[in-house]
Design a protein around this motif. Structure first.
Motif, PDB file in Angstrom:
ATOM      1  N   PRO A 126      12.124 -47.399  50.461  1.00 50.75           N
ATOM      2  CA  PRO A 126      13.472 -47.356  51.056  1.00 50.75           C
ATOM      3  C   PRO A 126      14.551 -47.087  50.011  1.00 50.75           C
ATOM      4  N   ALA A 127      14.959 -45.847  49.922  1.00 46.48           N
ATOM      5  CA  ALA A 127      15.914 -45.481  48.876  1.00 46.48           C
ATOM      6  C   ALA A 127      16.823 -44.350  49.332  1.00 46.48           C
ATOM      7  N   ASN A 128      17.947 -44.239  48.631  1.00 39.07           N
ATOM      8  CA  ASN A 128      18.856 -43.108  48.755  1.00 39.07           C
ATOM      9  C   ASN A 128      19.233 -42.626  47.359  1.00 39.07           C
ATOM     10  N   ILE A 129      19.688 -41.388  47.297  1.00 45.22           N
ATOM     11  CA  ILE A 129      20.240 -40.832  46.070  1.00 45.22           C
ATOM     12  C   ILE A 129      21.650 -40.336  46.378  1.00 45.22           C
ATOM     13  N   THR A 130      22.613 -40.691  45.542  1.00 43.21           N
ATOM     14  CA  THR A 130      23.953 -40.122  45.651  1.00 43.21           C
ATOM     15  C   THR A 130      24.225 -39.287  44.401  1.00 43.21           C
ATOM     16  N   ARG A 131      24.889 -38.162  44.589  1.00 45.34           N
ATOM     17  CA  ARG A 131      25.244 -37.294  43.472  1.00 45.34           C
ATOM     18  C   ARG A 131      26.752 -37.050  43.508  1.00 45.34           C
ATOM     19  N   CYS A 132      27.411 -37.519  42.474  1.00 43.58           N
ATOM     20  CA  CYS A 132      28.870 -37.500  42.477  1.00 43.58           C
ATOM     21  C   CYS A 132      29.425 -36.460  41.514  1.00 43.58           C
ATOM     22  N   SER A 133      30.679 -36.090  41.747  1.00 43.56           N
ATOM     23  CA  SER A 133      31.397 -35.237  40.806  1.00 43.56           C
ATOM     24  C   SER A 133      32.030 -36.107  39.716  1.00 43.56           C
ATOM     25  N   ASN A 134      32.812 -35.516  38.829  1.00 43.53           N
ATOM     26  CA  ASN A 134      33.411 -36.250  37.710  1.00 43.53           C
ATOM     27  C   ASN A 134      34.323 -37.372  38.193  1.00 43.53           C
ATOM     28  N   ASN A 135      34.018 -38.591  37.783  1.00 39.85           N
ATOM     29  CA  ASN A 135      34.865 -39.731  38.131  1.00 39.85           C
ATOM     30  C   ASN A 135      35.988 -39.902  37.115  1.00 39.85           C
ATOM     31  N   TYR A 136      37.099 -40.452  37.578  1.00 42.90           N
ATOM     32  CA  TYR A 136      38.188 -40.841  36.683  1.00 42.90           C
ATOM     33  C   TYR A 136      38.847 -42.085  37.250  1.00 42.90           C
ATOM     34  N   GLY A 137      39.562 -42.813  36.391  1.00 44.53           N
ATOM     35  CA  GLY A 137      40.220 -44.037  36.832  1.00 44.53           C
ATOM     36  C   GLY A 137      40.200 -45.088  35.738  1.00 44.53           C
ATOM     37  N   PRO A 138      40.505 -46.343  36.073  1.00 44.35           N
ATOM     38  CA  PRO A 138      40.562 -47.430  35.087  1.00 44.35           C
ATOM     39  C   PRO A 138      39.210 -47.708  34.438  1.00 44.35           C
ATOM     40  N   TYR A 139      39.245 -48.173  33.201  1.00 46.72           N
ATOM     41  CA  TYR A 139      38.067 -48.638  32.437  1.00 46.72           C
ATOM     42  C   TYR A 139      37.124 -47.512  32.031  1.00 46.72           C
ATOM     43  N   HIS A 140      37.628 -46.291  31.924  1.00 51.35           N
ATOM     44  CA  HIS A 140      36.794 -45.155  31.534  1.00 51.35           C
ATOM     45  C   HIS A 140      36.680 -45.115  30.017  1.00 51.35           C
ATOM     46  N   LYS A 188      35.543 -39.762  27.030  1.00 52.70           N
ATOM     47  CA  LYS A 188      35.624 -38.835  28.152  1.00 52.70           C
ATOM     48  C   LYS A 188      36.990 -38.144  28.186  1.00 52.70           C
ATOM     49  N   LEU A 189      37.060 -36.995  28.878  1.00 54.47           N
ATOM     50  CA  LEU A 189      38.220 -36.121  28.780  1.00 54.47           C
ATOM     51  C   LEU A 189      39.550 -36.813  29.094  1.00 54.47           C
ATOM     52  N   ILE A 190      39.684 -37.384  30.285  1.00 48.03           N
ATOM     53  CA  ILE A 190      40.984 -37.915  30.693  1.00 48.03           C
ATOM     54  C   ILE A 190      41.435 -39.075  29.812  1.00 48.03           C
ATOM     55  N   PRO A 191      40.618 -40.113  29.599  1.00 42.07           N
ATOM     56  CA  PRO A 191      41.088 -41.196  28.720  1.00 42.07           C
ATOM     57  C   PRO A 191      41.295 -40.745  27.276  1.00 42.07           C
ATOM     58  N   LEU A 192      40.510 -39.771  26.814  1.00 41.13           N
ATOM     59  CA  LEU A 192      40.689 -39.275  25.446  1.00 41.13           C
ATOM     60  C   LEU A 192      42.040 -38.579  25.294  1.00 41.13           C
ATOM     61  N   ILE A 193      42.413 -37.772  26.272  1.00 41.36           N
ATOM     62  CA  ILE A 193      43.699 -37.066  26.209  1.00 41.36           C
ATOM     63  C   ILE A 193      44.857 -38.068  26.259  1.00 41.36           C
ATOM     64  N   ILE A 194      44.755 -39.070  27.130  1.00 37.99           N
ATOM     65  CA  ILE A 194      45.797 -40.102  27.209  1.00 37.99           C
ATOM     66  C   ILE A 194      45.926 -40.819  25.874  1.00 37.99           C
ATOM     67  N   LYS A 195      44.795 -41.232  25.324  1.00 39.36           N
ATOM     68  CA  LYS A 195      44.781 -41.959  24.051  1.00 39.36           C
ATOM     69  C   LYS A 195      45.389 -41.122  22.926  1.00 39.36           C
ATOM     70  N   ASN A 196      45.003 -39.857  22.835  1.00 42.24           N
ATOM     71  CA  ASN A 196      45.505 -39.008  21.757  1.00 42.24           C
ATOM     72  C   ASN A 196      46.991 -38.721  21.889  1.00 42.24           C
ATOM     73  N   ILE A 197      47.463 -38.591  23.112  1.00 41.78           N
ATOM     74  CA  ILE A 197      48.908 -38.398  23.309  1.00 41.78           C
ATOM     75  C   ILE A 197      49.669 -39.621  22.822  1.00 41.78           C
ATOM     76  N   THR A 204      45.971 -43.675  37.089  1.00 40.80           N
ATOM     77  CA  THR A 204      45.095 -43.799  35.927  1.00 40.80           C
ATOM     78  C   THR A 204      45.900 -43.856  34.631  1.00 40.80           C
ATOM     79  N   ILE A 205      46.860 -42.957  34.480  1.00 35.66           N
ATOM     80  CA  ILE A 205      47.681 -42.927  33.271  1.00 35.66           C
ATOM     81  C   ILE A 205      48.454 -44.223  33.123  1.00 35.66           C
ATOM     82  N   LYS A 206      49.034 -44.715  34.208  1.00 40.65           N
ATOM     83  CA  LYS A 206      49.787 -45.976  34.145  1.00 40.65           C
ATOM     84  C   LYS A 206      48.870 -47.135  33.755  1.00 40.65           C
TER      85      LYS A 206
END
Length: 370
Positions: free
Chosen positions: A180-194, A198-207, A334-336
């Motif tokens: 009894p199983a399922n598989i989920t395949r997601c696109s790129n996630n973003y949000g808190p605690y990343h 990774k791209l989005i938090p790295l850009i925020i941090k570098n700015i 996310t930025i906030k």
């Protein structure tokens, strides 16, 4: 009360899912988190949830440990987030990705199968294993078209190859053992605690730090962005309503070129920091320095897939899920969050977060001795 075993629950998506479960179900769900606490696992992310969960530091490849968890608990659901997931690291060191993502998955499947099996191809009522996978198993798209659940698997990196292999092992257990199983395949996630690599938090941090903003190649690689809480909702729905054996793609309907993402973040951060003192005080540079002159194009990643785009119509039509968060709203949230939570970011960047578990464990021992 349902009992969840959440592997990789101290990582980015896993920790957000733990928070989502607690917010939705409160004490009516028992949550066990198993995490090895590698560089990508941060127990501080769950600091406010530790009194509501049972945390176990350990490796999903450890058969004895996983069997012990099943022996001591009546596990209803296994949600496997545990994975080495950083593509660049997989290019440098493939072996650990193969071990964790493939053999670790098989170990979880085998222990779950033995614990839940009650007869010939018959399992306890209501149990389920959910493999959290990625759209990267499909390879790369051209300028048009979308990944569906029927798209042939065509991984291009050691990371995506290991996740593809894990998916195939799960499917083998479904087909061979009626597991009894399922598989989920997601696109790129973003949000808190990343994680800041990774791209989005790295850009925020570098700015914030006034550093250059590295962009691979010409910056025109396209990704479909999914707000992490929307992903958590999708996983919860698949656990409760997903047809056993099925695969569900989870996408955000938010296709953006990498360079677009970088420019959007520049614009938002320039506006936020110029208007509000509380955000400006976080900066280690001048507001006037936040502009596109920070962008620096760097040598492209090996095997860099050009475009990902997911068609989530199956999970929408069959289970009623849809991405609720528009990218324009999610990226501001996310930025906030990052601007308000620099202590968390600094802890990850410095590596101090990796000592958090040892500190917590030692304090607990001292309290017992007292």
């Amino acid at each position: 009360m349902k009992t969840y075993l959440i592997t990789g629950g101290a990582g980015f998506i896993g920790a957000n899912f733990v928070k989502y479960l607690i917010k939705k179900y409160g004490l009516s769900a028992k949550i066990i988190v198993l995490d090895k606490l590698t560089y990508a696992g941060n127990l501080q992310t769950l600091e406010n949830e530790l009194d509501k969960i049972e945390f176990i530091k350990g490796d999903i490849c450890n058969r004895e440990l996983v069997e012990y968890i099943f022996t001591k608990n009546n596990i209803d659901y296994v949600i496997n987030f545990a994975a080495e997931s950083h593509v660049d690291r997989s290019i440098e060191s493939p072996e650990i990705f193969l071990k964790t993502n493939i053999l670790g998955t098989q170990n979880l499947l085998e222990v779950s199968k033995k614990a839940w099996l009650i007869g010939e191809d018959e399992y306890k009522v209501g149990v389920k294993y959910l493999q959290v996978s990625t759209d990267e198993v499909y390879g790369s798209l051209g300028d048009t078209g979308y990944f569906t659940e029927e798209t042939p698997l065509d991984p291009r990196s050691p990371y995506s190859a290991s996740k593809t292999s894990a998916d195939l092992i799960v499917k083998a257990y479904i087909d061979t053992y009626k597991f009894p199983a399922n598989i989920t395949r997601c696109s790129n996630n973003y949000g808190p605690y990343h994680f800041p690599e990774k791209l989005i938090p790295l850009i925020i941090k570098n700015i914030i730090e006034g550093k250059t903003l590295p962009v691979y190649g010409d910056g025109k690689n396209v990704r479909d962005w999914l707000y992490v809480e929307d992903h958590c909702k999708a996983i919860d729905i698949v656990i409760n309503k997903g047809t056993l054996g099925e695969i569900y793609n989870v996408g955000g309907h938010n296709e953006k070129q990498n360079i677009e993402i970088v420019k959007i973040i520049i614009d938002i951060m320039a506006e936020l920091t110029s208007k509000e003192i509380k955000y400006r005080e976080v900066l280690k540079t001048e507001v006037g320095n936040i502009n596109e002159n920070l962008i620096k194009y760097v040598k492209d990643r090996k095997g860099h897939d050009r475009r990902y785009a997911i068609d989530p119509s199956k999970i929408t039509s069959e289970l009623g899920w849809y991405p609720e968060t528009k990218f324009e709203d999610g990226i501001i949230k996310t930025i906030k969050w990052y601007l308000k939570n620099q202590q968390w970011v600094n802890g990850v960047t410095s590596g101090n977060y990796q000592q958090y578990y040892d500190k917590m464990y030692n304090e607990a021992r001292q309290n017992i001795i007292k």
